[in-house]
Write a protein that holds these residues in place. Structure first.
Motif, PDB file in Angstrom:
ATOM      1  N   THR A  68     -36.261  81.617 -67.148  1.00 13.92           N
ATOM      2  CA  THR A  68     -36.011  83.040 -67.209  1.00 13.92           C
ATOM      3  C   THR A  68     -34.818  83.422 -66.470  1.00 13.92           C
ATOM      4  N   CYS A  69     -35.188  83.269 -65.026  1.00 12.62           N
ATOM      5  CA  CYS A  69     -34.295  83.917 -64.123  1.00 12.62           C
ATOM      6  C   CYS A  69     -32.851  83.119 -64.107  1.00 12.62           C
ATOM      7  N   ASP A  70     -32.723  81.775 -64.615  1.00 14.79           N
ATOM      8  CA  ASP A  70     -31.444  80.939 -64.659  1.00 14.79           C
ATOM      9  C   ASP A  70     -30.758  81.807 -65.587  1.00 14.79           C
ATOM     10  N   ILE A  71     -31.394  82.109 -66.912  1.00 18.70           N
ATOM     11  CA  ILE A  71     -30.447  82.918 -67.920  1.00 18.70           C
ATOM     12  C   ILE A  71     -30.118  84.069 -67.413  1.00 18.70           C
ATOM     13  N   VAL A  72     -30.905  84.859 -66.716  1.00 18.85           N
ATOM     14  CA  VAL A  72     -30.254  86.067 -66.009  1.00 18.85           C
ATOM     15  C   VAL A  72     -29.139  85.898 -65.084  1.00 18.85           C
ATOM     16  N   ARG A  73     -29.155  84.834 -64.340  1.00 16.64           N
ATOM     17  CA  ARG A  73     -28.062  84.493 -63.398  1.00 16.64           C
ATOM     18  C   ARG A  73     -26.820  84.146 -64.322  1.00 16.64           C
ATOM     19  N   GLU A  74     -26.906  83.680 -65.304  1.00 10.76           N
ATOM     20  CA  GLU A  74     -25.531  83.467 -66.297  1.00 10.76           C
ATOM     21  C   GLU A  74     -25.008  84.577 -66.641  1.00 10.76           C
ATOM     22  N   PHE A  75     -25.880  85.713 -66.823  1.00 13.04           N
ATOM     23  CA  PHE A  75     -25.315  87.056 -67.188  1.00 13.04           C
ATOM     24  C   PHE A  75     -24.794  87.907 -66.042  1.00 13.04           C
ATOM     25  N   ALA A  76     -25.242  87.440 -64.837  1.00 17.97           N
ATOM     26  CA  ALA A  76     -24.656  88.239 -63.645  1.00 17.97           C
ATOM     27  C   ALA A  76     -23.358  88.535 -63.470  1.00 17.97           C
ATOM     28  N   PRO A  77     -22.464  87.762 -64.034  1.00 16.56           N
ATOM     29  CA  PRO A  77     -20.843  88.261 -64.058  1.00 16.56           C
ATOM     30  C   PRO A  77     -20.596  89.469 -64.872  1.00 16.56           C
ATOM     31  N   GLN A  78     -21.629  89.694 -65.809  1.00 15.83           N
ATOM     32  CA  GLN A  78     -21.403  90.836 -66.573  1.00 15.83           C
ATOM     33  C   GLN A  78     -22.375  91.757 -66.239  1.00 15.83           C
ATOM     34  N   GLY A  79     -22.886  91.806 -65.053  1.00 16.50           N
ATOM     35  CA  GLY A  79     -23.645  93.022 -64.635  1.00 16.50           C
ATOM     36  C   GLY A  79     -25.057  93.079 -64.797  1.00 16.50           C
ATOM     37  N   VAL A  80     -25.673  91.918 -65.357  1.00 13.38           N
ATOM     38  CA  VAL A  80     -26.946  92.120 -65.474  1.00 13.38           C
ATOM     39  C   VAL A  80     -27.806  91.572 -64.212  1.00 13.38           C
ATOM     40  N   LYS A  81     -28.808  92.478 -63.968  1.00 10.92           N
ATOM     41  CA  LYS A  81     -29.646  92.277 -62.408  1.00 10.92           C
ATOM     42  C   LYS A  81     -30.812  91.757 -62.763  1.00 10.92           C
ATOM     43  N   LEU A  82     -31.258  90.888 -61.760  1.00 13.84           N
ATOM     44  CA  LEU A  82     -32.485  90.192 -61.683  1.00 13.84           C
ATOM     45  C   LEU A  82     -33.438  91.104 -60.827  1.00 13.84           C
ATOM     46  N   SER A  83     -34.813  91.264 -61.248  1.00 15.25           N
ATOM     47  CA  SER A  83     -35.746  91.956 -60.193  1.00 15.25           C
ATOM     48  C   SER A  83     -36.660  90.893 -60.477  1.00 15.25           C
ATOM     49  N   TYR A  84     -37.078  89.886 -59.376  1.00 13.98           N
ATOM     50  CA  TYR A  84     -37.792  89.062 -59.626  1.00 13.98           C
ATOM     51  C   TYR A  84     -39.019  88.944 -58.501  1.00 13.98           C
ATOM     52  N   SER A  85     -40.042  88.462 -58.981  1.00 14.66           N
ATOM     53  CA  SER A  85     -41.273  88.309 -57.961  1.00 14.66           C
ATOM     54  C   SER A  85     -41.859  86.944 -58.208  1.00 14.66           C
ATOM     55  N   PRO A  86     -41.790  85.888 -57.422  1.00 15.51           N
ATOM     56  CA  PRO A  86     -42.514  84.726 -57.762  1.00 15.51           C
ATOM     57  C   PRO A  86     -43.770  84.703 -58.008  1.00 15.51           C
ATOM     58  N   GLU A  87     -44.625  85.740 -57.438  1.00 14.66           N
ATOM     59  CA  GLU A  87     -46.097  85.942 -57.774  1.00 14.66           C
ATOM     60  C   GLU A  87     -46.272  86.840 -58.848  1.00 14.66           C
ATOM     61  N   ARG A  88     -46.980  86.258 -60.007  1.00 12.05           N
ATOM     62  CA  ARG A  88     -47.320  87.172 -61.156  1.00 12.05           C
ATOM     63  C   ARG A  88     -48.311  88.253 -60.682  1.00 12.05           C
ATOM     64  N   ARG A  89     -47.652  89.246 -60.879  1.00 11.48           N
ATOM     65  CA  ARG A  89     -48.291  90.688 -60.407  1.00 11.48           C
ATOM     66  C   ARG A  89     -48.836  91.309 -61.602  1.00 11.48           C
ATOM     67  N   GLY A  90     -48.302  91.317 -62.730  1.00 11.88           N
ATOM     68  CA  GLY A  90     -48.517  92.011 -63.725  1.00 11.88           C
ATOM     69  C   GLY A  90     -47.236  92.783 -64.305  1.00 11.88           C
ATOM     70  N   LYS A  91     -47.254  93.224 -65.506  1.00 10.38           N
ATOM     71  CA  LYS A  91     -46.035  94.024 -66.055  1.00 10.38           C
ATOM     72  C   LYS A  91     -45.857  95.363 -65.297  1.00 10.38           C
ATOM     73  N   LEU A  92     -46.796  95.918 -64.931  1.00  9.83           N
ATOM     74  CA  LEU A  92     -46.657  97.262 -64.224  1.00  9.83           C
ATOM     75  C   LEU A  92     -45.974  97.170 -62.874  1.00  9.83           C
ATOM     76  N   ALA A  93     -46.302  96.017 -61.941  1.00  7.87           N
ATOM     77  CA  ALA A  93     -46.001  95.849 -60.996  1.00  7.87           C
ATOM     78  C   ALA A  93     -44.315  95.632 -61.118  1.00  7.87           C
ATOM     79  N   ALA A  94     -44.381  94.628 -61.961  1.00  9.94           N
ATOM     80  CA  ALA A  94     -42.711  94.191 -62.339  1.00  9.94           C
ATOM     81  C   ALA A  94     -41.898  95.407 -62.560  1.00  9.94           C
ATOM     82  N   MET A  95     -42.452  96.255 -63.410  1.00  8.78           N
ATOM     83  CA  MET A  95     -41.582  97.531 -63.951  1.00  8.78           C
ATOM     84  C   MET A  95     -41.380  98.400 -62.885  1.00  8.78           C
ATOM     85  N   ALA A  96     -42.584  98.593 -61.882  1.00  6.02           N
ATOM     86  CA  ALA A  96     -42.201  99.570 -60.753  1.00  6.02           C
ATOM     87  C   ALA A  96     -41.040  98.945 -59.701  1.00  6.02           C
ATOM     88  N   HIS A  97     -40.944  97.608 -59.639  1.00  6.88           N
ATOM     89  CA  HIS A  97     -40.244  96.843 -58.645  1.00  6.88           C
ATOM     90  C   HIS A  97     -38.816  96.999 -59.180  1.00  6.88           C
TER      91      HIS A  97
END
Length: 386
Positions: free
Chosen positions: A86-115
């Protein structure tokens, strides 16, 4: 038993038919009028993703096909604890402005959204999943209601792609029914439900979501209504996705949703917008009463059976209608059993509706037991799609 039977039956009719008709009637006397042509706001599209390598690339390509000014839209992928590409695919699109918000620890959807929200630059946050796609014009329609300062959030219509099978047909029919209710709610007062895969929220109104909340989209809806704003439903903003791979997957997904709804019901004194009594009535009628449907179905069947048996043994006298009602309920559950094991084709697909209703309410019961045993995980699991 007669009182129990009638209360159960009236309750079922009110939830499935009465409330939708009442809300449709009141909506006839409300017209929102045409909104002014306001400047489109800057938005942040936040895509929640957990091990979505199979669909993420297509999702991002779909995002770039949207008819929305590119300079006013940033795209953030909230990859919560993903362990695939998943993260590698996001990095492929980085030149087009796509940003990655990543946490290696799985904390749940809410934590991912808040981050992701913490680093978002948009005035309006648009939340979505990785497994759905939008029509090119969807965001133009979705953002239009924000010209009204009383609108705090907007949600679009969820559509199921037809797979020429009974599960997708019944699921699609259900979402058409939901769309009709939400459209009338939105016209009359405020929509009380949102689909997390197409939900736009003013960033200033995005609430702090307590740890342990299961249904993030429902909590957001309640918070915004409680703050004195409306939720607009925009049927022209279409989100499309495929049905779950199997009926068991759909039951599992619905069980998680209903467990979250039972959680919301238990916290009603804190979460409900008591300053808006009409909205409270809508929430109970549209959302909370549905949690009681399986119990009403059980009571209707058992009380009907008790009445027939009592009449059989001569303890009471009842009209023939009691026996016909029991026969109708029996036929309903027989069709539900057949629909679980058989594929109805053509016009006979409508016979799968009993199976869908029974399956949905079994999922509600499953969600109820998950709630009382407190064993529903906050982190979400991927549901395999066709």
């Amino acid at each position: 038993m007669m009182i129990v039977f009638w209360i159960s039956l009236i309750f079922l009719v009110y939830v499935y038919l009465g409330y939708p008709l009442v809300i449709a009637f009141f909506a006839l006397f409300h017209s929102r009028g045409k909104l002014p042509n306001a400047e489109l706001p800057k938005i942040s599209l936040i895509i929640a993703a957990y091990n979505e390598e199979a669909v993420l690339r297509k999702k991002l390509e779909n995002a770039f096909e949207l008819n929305y000014p590119r300079e006013k839209m940033e795209i953030i992928v909230a990859a919560d604890g993903s362990t695939d590409d998943t993260c590698d695919i996001v990095r492929e699109f980085a030149p087009q402005g796509v940003k990655l918000s990543y946490s290696p620890e799985r904390r749940g959807k809410l934590a991912a959204m808040a981050h992701a929200v913490a680093g978002a630059a948009g005035d309006v946050l648009v939340f979505s999943d990785a497994n759905n796609s939008f029509l090119p014009c969807s965001f133009q329609y979705l953002l239009q209601p924000f010209a009204d300062e009383r609108v705090g959030a907007a949600t679009g219509a969820k559509h199921i792609r037809s797979e020429e099978d009974t599960l997708s047909a019944s699921e699609g029919l259900y979402w058409k029914y939901e769309s009709w209710i939400k459209e009338n709610e939105s016209r009359m007062n405020t929509c009380t439900a949102a689909v997390g895969e197409i939900l736009a929220v003013r960033k200033a109104l995005f609430p702090h979501i307590p740890k342990g909340v299961i249904n993030d989209d429902f909590f957001i809806v309640l918070s915004i209504i409680r703050a004195g704003y409306r939720i607009a439903y925009v049927p022209q903003a279409e989100s499309w996705e495929r049905v779950s791979q199997a009926q068991q997957d759909e039951v599992k997904r619905r069980a998680r949703i209903t467990a979250g709804r039972f959680q919301a019901l238990a916290n009603s004194w804190r979460w409900l917008p008591w300053n808006n009594p009409v909205a409270v009535w809508q929430i109970f009628s549209h959302k909370y009463f549905r949690l009681l449907i399986p119990f009403a179905m059980i009571l209707a069947l058992l009380s009907n059976l008790a009445l027939v048996l009592a009449a059989w043994f001569g303890a009471i006298e009842v009209g023939a209608w009691v026996k016909w009602m029991l026969a109708a309920q029996g036929a309903f559950y027989i069709l539900a059993a057949l629909g679980r094991w058989m594929e109805f084709g053509g016009p006979l697909k409508v016979l799968y509706l009993p199976a869908f209703l029974v399956s949905s309410n079994l999922a509600t019961l499953r969600g109820f037991f998950k709630h009382i045993h407190q064993n529903q995980e906050v982190s979400w699991e991927r549901v395999n799609r066709r």
